[in-house]
Design an enzyme around this catalytic site. Structure first.
Site, short mmCIF file in Angstrom:
data_model
loop_
_atom_site.label_atom_id
_atom_site.label_comp_id
_atom_site.label_asym_id
_atom_site.label_seq_id
_atom_site.Cartn_x
_atom_site.Cartn_y
_atom_site.Cartn_z
N LYS A 190 27.84 21.05 39.74
CA LYS A 190 27.62 20.55 38.37
C LYS A 190 26.25 19.89 38.29
O LYS A 190 25.51 20.06 37.32
CB LYS A 190 28.74 19.59 37.96
CG LYS A 190 28.45 18.91 36.62
CD LYS A 190 29.42 19.22 35.52
CE LYS A 190 28.86 18.80 34.16
NZ LYS A 190 29.77 18.09 33.31
N HIS B 110 44.06 20.38 29.14
CA HIS B 110 42.80 21.12 29.05
C HIS B 110 42.67 22.16 30.18
O HIS B 110 42.40 23.33 29.93
CB HIS B 110 41.63 20.13 29.09
CG HIS B 110 40.30 20.78 29.18
ND1 HIS B 110 39.69 21.39 28.10
CD2 HIS B 110 39.45 20.94 30.23
CE1 HIS B 110 38.53 21.90 28.50
NE2 HIS B 110 38.35 21.63 29.78
N GLU C 77 38.94 23.27 36.90
CA GLU C 77 37.48 23.14 36.83
C GLU C 77 36.84 23.44 38.20
O GLU C 77 35.74 23.99 38.28
CB GLU C 77 37.07 21.74 36.35
CG GLU C 77 37.66 21.33 34.99
CD GLU C 77 37.08 22.06 33.77
OE1 GLU C 77 36.18 22.92 33.93
OE2 GLU C 77 37.55 21.76 32.65
N HIS D 135 39.36 26.92 24.93
CA HIS D 135 39.34 25.88 23.91
C HIS D 135 40.22 26.26 22.73
O HIS D 135 40.93 25.42 22.17
CB HIS D 135 37.90 25.64 23.40
CG HIS D 135 37.13 24.69 24.25
ND1 HIS D 135 35.76 24.78 24.42
CD2 HIS D 135 37.52 23.61 24.96
CE1 HIS D 135 35.36 23.80 25.22
NE2 HIS D 135 36.40 23.08 25.56
N ARG E 185 21.53 -1.60 21.99
CA ARG E 185 20.64 -0.42 22.02
C ARG E 185 20.55 0.27 23.37
O ARG E 185 19.63 1.02 23.64
CB ARG E 185 19.23 -0.77 21.54
CG ARG E 185 19.24 -1.26 20.11
CD ARG E 185 17.89 -1.33 19.48
NE ARG E 185 18.07 -1.80 18.13
CZ ARG E 185 18.34 -3.06 17.78
NH1 ARG E 185 18.43 -3.99 18.73
NH2 ARG E 185 18.53 -3.39 16.55
N1 LIG Z 1 31.36 14.17 29.30
C1 LIG Z 1 31.60 15.37 29.76
O1 LIG Z 1 30.70 16.08 30.22
C2 LIG Z 1 33.02 15.87 29.76
C3 LIG Z 1 33.34 17.05 30.46
C4 LIG Z 1 34.67 17.44 30.50
C5 LIG Z 1 35.64 16.70 29.85
N2 LIG Z 1 35.28 15.58 29.17
C6 LIG Z 1 36.29 14.75 28.48
O2 LIG Z 1 37.17 14.21 29.47
C7 LIG Z 1 38.41 13.92 28.85
C8 LIG Z 1 39.52 14.37 29.76
O3 LIG Z 1 39.43 13.69 30.99
P1 LIG Z 1 40.70 13.49 31.92
O4 LIG Z 1 41.38 14.80 32.09
O5 LIG Z 1 40.27 12.73 33.09
O6 LIG Z 1 41.71 12.68 30.98
P2 LIG Z 1 42.13 11.15 30.87
O7 LIG Z 1 40.99 10.25 31.04
O8 LIG Z 1 42.92 11.04 29.61
O9 LIG Z 1 43.13 10.98 32.11
C9 LIG Z 1 44.35 11.68 32.12
C10 LIG Z 1 45.52 10.72 32.32
O10 LIG Z 1 45.55 10.31 33.69
C11 LIG Z 1 45.59 8.89 33.78
N3 LIG Z 1 44.90 8.56 35.03
C12 LIG Z 1 43.58 8.55 35.25
N4 LIG Z 1 43.33 8.32 36.55
C13 LIG Z 1 44.53 8.17 37.16
C14 LIG Z 1 44.92 7.94 38.50
N5 LIG Z 1 44.03 7.87 39.50
N6 LIG Z 1 46.25 7.83 38.76
C15 LIG Z 1 47.16 7.97 37.76
N7 LIG Z 1 46.86 8.21 36.49
C16 LIG Z 1 45.54 8.32 36.19
C17 LIG Z 1 44.94 8.41 32.53
O11 LIG Z 1 45.37 7.10 32.21
C18 LIG Z 1 45.42 9.43 31.51
O12 LIG Z 1 46.69 9.09 31.05
C19 LIG Z 1 38.41 14.60 27.51
O13 LIG Z 1 38.25 13.65 26.49
C20 LIG Z 1 37.19 15.52 27.56
O14 LIG Z 1 36.60 15.71 26.30
C21 LIG Z 1 34.00 15.15 29.12
ZN LIG Z 2 36.66 22.03 30.93
#
Ligand SMILES: NC(=O)c1ccc[n+]([C@@H]2O[C@H](COP(=O)([O-])OP(=O)(O)OC[C@H]3O[C@@H](n4cnc5c(N)ncnc54)[C@H](O)[C@@H]3O)[C@@H](O)[C@H]2O)c1
Ligand SMILES: [Zn+2]
Length: 362
Positions: free
Chosen positions: A223, A262, A186, A249, A122
């Site tokens: 942010k 993205h 971003e 999007h 929880r």
């Molecule tokens: N919660 C929120 O407010 C919010 C806001 C924006 C995006 N998101 C979410 O975030 C996700 C995207 O995040 P992301 O772009 O970090 O993607 P991700 O977590 O998939 O990372 C991208 C790739 O990079 C690799 N990676 C990560 N760190 C690394 C490093 N230091 N060195 C080498 N490789 C590395 C990962 O294994 C992955 O293959 C989406 O699911 C999106 O919906 C959430």
């Molecule tokens: Zn975004």
């Protein structure tokens, strides 16, 4: 070292940013949880071999007993199956309500681990260690957690704020070039809506990943200020973070998830939002150019791929209910560093901007 306080009225927390912080996670966790013993390090298969041993060594040095949960890298892990893997692995390892979750990875791991923490027994606390630029400046701050279903992204989730976020900007060194660059979409978005001065020397980070800490801190603060004023997305303020995302999007989805990153889709969406801002909000072409040049410095795309038809985009936006009684909600810039939510963009404007997005930058 930089520390940014996310001043949420209910649960303020700190984001600590320092090169090499990965080796001090145990100490940081100990400060917050003097009695803590068990923790789960949730990570993915790409990040684990890079950083998990270091993080776990520092945890053990500080008296913690870490249990590692590794999911496949990539969006499919943000799913009920991924949630089941992580939570059942934690149960089998004997973790209970006294445990701490540590999310080590990009936004996928952050969203999944944060969600797991919010429902495990929880709700237990979690720390974020974001390792992509996108997750450092965006997803790790704000407390939105969640998973996807086949029906759509992020439809299942919670608001669950981390207890602290630990950012080691040196971890950006191992990112593939495209993942590094997309995170800057971003950052450029933050500059556009809140802090145009950030663009003055941003291009140098296209060539060097050294000295990122102040830039990351500046973005976390932007942010953080917005989410602290609108924790549950009720005041409309958080909507400003959608600059470039209304169209972006749709572009991302029409390209097929995973085809355009993205941040790349958002880059195209920002070009659209700039063009609309010039026509509907008073932004000058010179100001648009400042943003476009920043996108260009990171080789981010600004042209809509030919494979995506106008109708596909419009259909996608319609399905997402982006049209509200004929009008669209778009985040526009009256000037650089200042954003508003506008309802003045019409369907004809969107058709016109899609045409504009087919042409190369001047
Ligand atoms: N919660 C929120 O407010 C919010 C806001 C924006 C995006 N998101 C979410 O975030 C996700 C995207 O995040 P992301 O772009 O970090 O993607 P991700 O977590 O998939 O990372 C991208 C790739 O990079 C690799 N990676 C990560 N760190 C690394 C490093 N230091 N060195 C080498 N490789 C590395 C990962 O294994 C992955 O293959 C989406 O699911 C999106 O919906 C959430
Ligand atoms: Zn975004």
């Amino acid at each position: 070292m930089h520390t940014v306080t996310i001043a949420l009225p209910s649960a303020p927390y700190e984001v600590v940013i320092a090169d090499g912080l990965m080796d001090h996670v145990g100490r940081e966790a100990r400060l917050l949880f003097p009695q803590g013993v068990r923790c789960a390090v949730v990570t993915d298969r790409t990040v684990a071999p890079l950083y998990a041993d270091r993080v776990e060594a520092s945890l053990r040095d500080a008296g913690w007993t870490p249990h590692r949960c590794t999911v496949p890298a990539g969006e499919p892990s943000k799913s009920f199956a991924g949630l089941e893997d992580v939570t059942r692995s934690m149960i089998r390892a004997g973790l209970d309500r006294r445990a701490l979750v540590i999310a080590l990875g990009g936004g996928v791991v952050g969203d999944l681990a944060g969600f797991a923490a919010s429902v495990f027994f929880r709700g237990i606390p979690y720390l974020g260690i974001p390792t992509t630029i996108l997750s450092m400046v965006d997803s790790s701050v704000g407390g939105k957690t969640g998973i996807n279903t086949p029906e759509g992204k992020n439809l299942i989730g919670t608001f669950h704020q981390p207890r602290r976020v630990l950012i080691d900007p040196e971890s950006a060194a191992s990112l593939p070039d495209s993942a590094y660059a997309e995170g800057f979409a971003e950052i450029i978005k933050h500059a556009a809506i809140r802090d145009a001065g950030m663009l003055d020397d941003i291009a140098r980070f296209a060539k060097s990943r050294v000295g990122l800490s102040p830039l990351i801190a500046r973005n976390v603060a932007i942010k953080g200020t917005i989410v602290a004023a609108d924790e549950f997305e009720t005041e409309g303020l958080r909507a400003l973070l959608n600059f470039g995302h209304t169209l972006g999007h749709a572009v991302e989805a029409c390209a097929g998830y995973g085809t355009l990153l993205h941040g790349e889709a958002i880059s195209i969406g920002m070009r659209a939002a700039l063009w609309l801002s010039e026509r509907h909000a008073g932004l000058s072409p010179q100001e648009s150019l400042t943003i476009l040049n920043a996108l260009r410095a990171f080789d981010l795309p600004t042209i809509l791929p030919q494979s995506i038809s106008d109708d596909a985009i419009l259909e996608k936006m319609g399905r997402d209910k982006k049209f509200d009684q004929g009008a669209l909600r778009f985040v526009l810039l009256p000037k650089l560093g200042d954003a508003v939510v506008s309802q003045s963009v019409t369907l004809d404007d969107v058709r016109a901007v899609l045409g504009h997005l087919r042409s190369p930058l001047a």
